[in-house]
Scaffold this active site. Structure first.
Site, PDB file in Angstrom:
ATOM      1  CG  ASP A 123       0.989  -0.625  -1.751  1.00  0.00           C
ATOM      2  OD1 ASP A 123       0.483   0.349  -2.338  1.00  0.00           O
ATOM      3  OD2 ASP A 123       0.637  -0.986  -0.622  1.00  0.00           O
ATOM      4  CG  LEU A 147       5.929  -0.048  15.263  1.00  0.00           C
ATOM      5  CD1 LEU A 147       7.120  -0.788  14.651  1.00  0.00           C
ATOM      6  CD2 LEU A 147       6.415   1.145  16.076  1.00  0.00           C
ATOM      7  N   GLY A 148       2.006   0.724  12.868  1.00  0.00           N
ATOM      8  CA  GLY A 148       1.257   1.148  11.688  1.00  0.00           C
ATOM      9  C   GLY A 148       0.365   0.036  11.200  1.00  0.00           C
ATOM     10  CG  PHE A 162       0.775  -6.088   2.093  1.00  0.00           C
ATOM     11  CD1 PHE A 162       0.362  -7.150   1.325  1.00  0.00           C
ATOM     12  CD2 PHE A 162       1.373  -5.009   1.470  1.00  0.00           C
ATOM     13  CE1 PHE A 162       0.553  -7.158  -0.059  1.00  0.00           C
ATOM     14  CE2 PHE A 162       1.569  -5.001   0.102  1.00  0.00           C
ATOM     15  CZ  PHE A 162       1.154  -6.076  -0.665  1.00  0.00           C
ATOM     16  N   GLY A 163      -1.261  -5.820   6.373  1.00  0.00           N
ATOM     17  CA  GLY A 163      -1.332  -6.237   7.765  1.00  0.00           C
ATOM     18  C   GLY A 163      -0.824  -5.169   8.707  1.00  0.00           C
ATOM     19  CB  VAL A 208       3.874  -2.918  11.378  1.00  0.00           C
ATOM     20  CG1 VAL A 208       5.339  -3.140  11.743  1.00  0.00           C
ATOM     21  CG2 VAL A 208       3.654  -3.193   9.897  1.00  0.00           C
TER      22      VAL A 208
END
Length: 580
Positions: free
Chosen positions: A386, A268-269, A273-274, A276
């Site tokens: 963020d 999804l993105g 941070f990581g 998804v």
């Protein structure tokens, strides 16, 4: 059945761990202190002296509000302490003022039996009282709802059942549309009259009220054709936000299967941070899975502690963390899935230009409300660090939900981001944080101001003005505002008939006030909410441009995560600040 055959049907839903009740019986003018439900948290306050001072002050505040102006609903809180108290009371709207106060006083006496429990609720026929250590005012319904039926059957069951069903549907439809969420109606059953009343808490949304009434409607139908019954949310016999309950623990194997082995087509993105991924669980539910890789030594222990905290943060403008999973250095977070995706798609992505002015305002307001909760209303202050459009997700009704709000808490104190390249995000990071590592909630306020400019302009903060090779969005906004040409900042895709020039000016003023320096000159998020809801401009506190303009090309680089390099040590890699 009473001699006059008069039946009162009541459908009422407040909030999770609050009362949902429905009944039909003869109406009486009295405090109605028949106890329906009572519950206490199994956790006690940590500082009993502070707790009881806060509890007493909150109860006093509720009574004062009920005593003035014929009110039947009130909230009060004492939030600034180690043992905050949030409380809510609601009386039946048809009750007299003295009866409401009498019911409230009885509820206070009853709820004090919970002693130092940090959460409790009491439900009477006539009123409901609840307090918690967290803000619960906007909570709606949870799975698990039951009805309590009487043992008397209506004398004309078929006719009574038909009329009661119609009344249920009418009230379910009408109540969410009425100011104050209260409706009353009657229907005739031969020589009997069915009386109906529906009521929702004033602090939930229209859609929340609609959802709650639908649940209560479904439950109360199980009592028909009984002459009396109540629908009570099973969540009342759980403790909800009263205690820090553990997050759901998911199987790594199940999540791997649900994401098709974390495949690209399910992505999804991605971000600092990581990544998804969209995941379809065995039960058919669709969730979002964020895959982290945090390799510092205490990662797993800190992860479990913080996820327990974050999973208990519930707010309409925050993406819900459902659970987690860990395997080796891989840490997975499972979130509710948001079908409309992130805000950046609608500003400068494939959905660019499709948002109306009202939708944009609602997104700004919802984001502000979510941040105010994180900064000021949860029992610990959570700074996001963020805030940007890709971290603002949109639900089916285009209401904003902040994502990744707890991830910064998963990092060591001397580290601000998982990424090996950025600390914060280009164009959104407050200068005092980027240069000196000074972190406060005003860092989020700064980022929020930049996001407002992006929402009303439909441009990235890092995009330069076509007429200049040096002016980024924030710099251009200051220049246009100071020259009285702020209307040029509006997105060309917006219909100019949808908003007034003064509304646009007000949004720009709020954005610029949020980006002022020093940080102390920026408002709190709760102050921003008040300004957004008021009719006045912010001219009384007109923004003052800082002595320097924070160029959006500023890039704060960090060394690898494993070195734990601090943002404040990276100032040598920051590009120049541009003078006014």
């Amino acid at each position: 059945m009473e001699t006059r055959g008069r039946w009162l049907w009541w459908l009422r839903r407040i909030v999770v761990a609050a009362a949902v009740s429905a009944w039909w019986q003869q109406a009486n003018s009295e405090p109605q202190i028949n106890l329906l439900n009572r519950g206490c948290s199994q956790y006690n306050a940590t500082n009993t002296a502070d707790f009881f001072n806060n509890l007493n002050a909150t109860f006093s505040g509720l009574r004062t509000r009920l005593s003035g102006g014929g009110r039947r609903f009130a909230t009060a809180e004492q939030a600034r302490s180690s043992d905050p108290v949030y409380a809510m009371v609601q009386c039946r709207n048809y009750m007299s003022g003295p009866d409401c106060l009498a019911c409230y006083d009885a509820a206070v006496a009853q709820i004090r039996n919970c002693s130092a429990a940090n959460g409790a609720r009491v439900i009477y026929d006539g009123c409901f009282l609840r307090y918690e250590s967290n803000n619960f005012y906007d909570q709606t319904t949870l799975p698990g709802n039951v009805q309590i039926c009487g043992n008397r059957t209506a004398s004309q069951p078929a006719a009574f059942n038909a009329e009661a069903q119609t009344l249920l549907r009418d009230l379910e439809t009408a109540t969410p549309r009425i100011n104050g969420y209260f409706a009353a109606s009657t229907r005739q059953v031969s020589n009997l009259t069915v009386y109906g009343v529906a009521q929702c808490a004033e602090t939930i949304t229209q859609s929340g009220c609609r959802d709650c009434l639908a649940v209560a409607h479904g439950n109360i139908q199980g009592c028909l054709p009984n002459g009396d019954g109540r629908a009570i949310d099973a969540a009342y016999n759980i403790l909800g936000a009263t205690q820090l309950q553990g997050p759901n623990i998911y199987s790594y194997k199940d999540l791997k299967t649900a994401t098709n082995n974390f495949s690209e087509e399910n992505k999804l993105g991605e971000g600092g941070f990581g990544d998804v991924f969209k995941a379809t669980l065995k039960n058919g539910n669709i969730v979002a899975v964020k895959k982290l890789d945090i390799s510092y030594s205490r990662a797993k222990a800190d992860f479990e502690t913080e996820v327990r905290l974050i999973s208990n943060v519930h707010h309409r403008n925050l993406v819900r963390l459902l659970g987690c999973c860990s395997k080796g250095s891989e840490l997975l977070l499972v979130y509710e899935y948001m079908a409309n995706g992130s805000l950046d798609r609608f500003l400068y992505g494939d959905k660019r230009g499709s948002l109306t002015w009202k939708q944009r305002f609602d997104i700004i307001f919802g984001t502000a409300r979510g941040l105010a909760y994180l900064h000021e209303q949860y029992h610990v202050c959570i700074i996001h660090r963020d805030i940007k459009p890709s971290n603002i997700l949109l639900d089916d009704e285009f209401q904003a939900k902040i994502a990744d709000f707890g991830l910064a808490r998963l990092l060591p104190e001397n580290q601000s981001h998982v990424s090996t390249k950025f600390a914060g995000t280009l164009g959104y990071t407050a200068p005092e944080y980027a240069v000196h590592g000074h972190l406060s909630e005003k860092v989020d306020t700064y980022s929020f101001g930049v996001v407002i400019l992006e929402i009303i302009s439909g441009r990235r903060s890092s995009d330069m003005n076509a007429d200049s090779d040096t002016e980024y969005l924030l710099e251009e906004a200051w220049k246009l505002y100071e020259s009285g040409m702020h209307q040029k900042l509006a997105d060309e895709a917006l219909d100019s008939n949808e908003f007034k020039p003064e509304e646009l000016k007000k949004m720009i003023e709020i954005a610029l006030v949020c980006t002022q320096s020093p940080p102390s000159s920026r408002p709190t998020m709760s102050e921003i909410l008040v300004t957004l809801l008021s009719d006045r401009s912010v001219e009384q506190q007109a923004p003052t441009r800082p002595s320097f303009s924070y160029a959006n090309r500023v890039l704060v680089e960090t060394t690898s995560v494993s070195t734990g390099s601090s943002t404040s040590n990276a100032t040598a890699s920051i590009s120049q600040f541009t003078g006014r």
